[in-house]
Design a protein around this motif. Structure first.
Motif, PDB file in Angstrom:
ATOM      1  N   LEU A  55       0.836  -1.191   0.000  1.00 60.40           N
ATOM      2  CA  LEU A  55       0.000   0.000   0.000  1.00 60.40           C
ATOM      3  C   LEU A  55       0.877   1.249   0.000  1.00 60.40           C
TER       4      LEU A  55
ATOM      5  N   GLU B 216      -1.519   7.754  -0.859  1.00 63.00           N
ATOM      6  CA  GLU B 216      -2.536   7.438  -1.868  1.00 63.00           C
ATOM      7  C   GLU B 216      -3.545   6.394  -1.385  1.00 63.00           C
ATOM      8  N   ASP B 217      -3.059   5.365  -0.678  1.00 60.46           N
ATOM      9  CA  ASP B 217      -3.958   4.311  -0.193  1.00 60.46           C
ATOM     10  C   ASP B 217      -4.341   4.510   1.275  1.00 60.46           C
TER      11      ASP B 217
END
Length: 368
Positions: free
Chosen positions: A273, A277-278
């Protein structure tokens, strides 16, 4: 030895007998002009009747001779000297002690099972004129012993059960609320995990309270989960593992200090991840690691060096017979925005907010 003169009589005993504060007793015994002559006579009479013996080291310091103050940290020396928070505190305390031509004694515990040693070394040796206590648990009875002893004491942090003790801290509730509001309001994140410090420390409790309070006040349907750490990188990674496994569609992790935030970043990345962004990420403290990662970690800057210096200044004031005004000093913090929680509209993707002023006094205060 005169009748009534006995060992163990404290400043608190004299204060109780006269019906005034310990600070006022200290000022009366040092002949401070703010205390009336009748009150001074009453204090001296009570002290003589009870057999109270003022701390000789404190008298020497007030007379202008170099003496020692103590900094009591009920942790192991390895923990203290290996943690940036304590090093910043020590720099601040040392700067003030040097300015007063006073030595600084640092008292720690032998190991994790000897929780009394740091206190006993100072209380029994009588080598210090006064003491600063840092990073104590709210349930630690030895803090009460220090405050009730005849030794002037200043606490670093918030201790709600000791409202009469001088303290220096920051509003941890407000700091945690500020970073949580940023995650929710500015980035639209509503599924957030918190990795707290040990919840027998007021600092960890207050940061968790600030986090939950900001979520509740956001007006948005927020969901959160909690993992309890110990302020170490390892516990941050373990906490991230726990929340990633237990909370579906986790959007952000707010760790109660930067070392745990870094540990969480390692765990997030180990799963393929991305940050932010995640999973967005935020920490607390800003003692160094948050600036060295890529991306940098959004955090709350705690003025640890200023905390140390102010605590020492308050202690020297007590030794001079001057009670602090206010009794509980609250220093401001900064919300520091970096890329770990998402982009920000400033050059280079990093911004530091204006200093957040201290909130109205909540009581007394603890640090890491």
């Amino acid at each position: 030895m005169t009748a009534g003169r006995r060992a163990g009589v404290t400043l608190k005993d004299v204060a109780t007998a006269v019906g005034i504060s310990q600070s006022a007793v200290s000022m009366a015994l040092s002949d401070h002009p703010r205390i009336s002559e009748p009150r001074k006579r009453a204090v001296r009479a009570a002290a003589a009747r009870l057999g109270y013996v003022p701390n000789s080291a404190g008298r020497a310091l007030r007379a202008g001779r170099a003496e020692s103050i103590a900094m009591v940290v009920p942790q192991t020396g390895r923990h203290v000297f290996g943690h940036p928070y304590f090093m910043h505190l020590l720099v601040g305390v040392t700067a003030e002690a040097n300015a007063r031509d006073a030595a600084l004694m640092v008292s720690t515990n032998h190991d994790e099972t000897h929780g009394v040693a740091a206190y006993e070394r100072v209380l029994r040796s009588q080598a210090a004129s006064g003491a600063i206590v840092a990073s104590a648990s709210v349930s630690d009875p030895n803090v009460n012993r220090m405050v009730d002893a005849a030794l002037p004491v200043v606490l670093i942090g918030r201790f709600p059960h000791l409202p009469h003790a001088a303290s220096v801290g920051v509003d941890e509730v407000a700091g945690a609320a500020a970073v949580t509001r940023h995650l929710v309001r500015d980035h639209g994140l509503t599924r957030i995990a918190h990795i707290s410090g040990p919840l027998d420390h007021q600092t960890a409790v207050d940061r968790y309270e600030g986090f939950r309070g900001a979520l509740a006040a956001s007006g948005r349907p927020c969901t959160h989960t909690l993992a309890v750490g110990d302020f170490s990188e390892e516990s941050g990674r373990a906490g991230a593992r726990q929340v990633l496994d237990s909370m579906a569609d986790l959007q952000a992790v707010f760790a109660a200090n930067d070392e745990m935030a870094y540990g969480a970043m390692l765990e997030i990345r180990s799963r393929g991840l991305r940050v932010p962004e995640d999973v967005a990420l935020a920490g607390y403290d800003d003692f160094g690691v948050s600036r060295l990662t890529t991306p940098g970690i959004t955090t709350v800057r705690v003025p640890a060096r200023d905390l140390g210096r102010r605590a020492a200044a308050v202690l020297f004031g007590l030794l001079d017979g001057a009670p602090p005004e206010p009794l509980h000093t609250v220093l401001p913090f900064d919300l520091v925005l970096r890329e770990s929680c998402g982009s920000h509209p400033v050059p280079g993707g990093s911004a530091e907010s204006p200093t957040v002023p201290p909130a109205p006094e909540r009581g007394t205060g603890d640090s890491v």
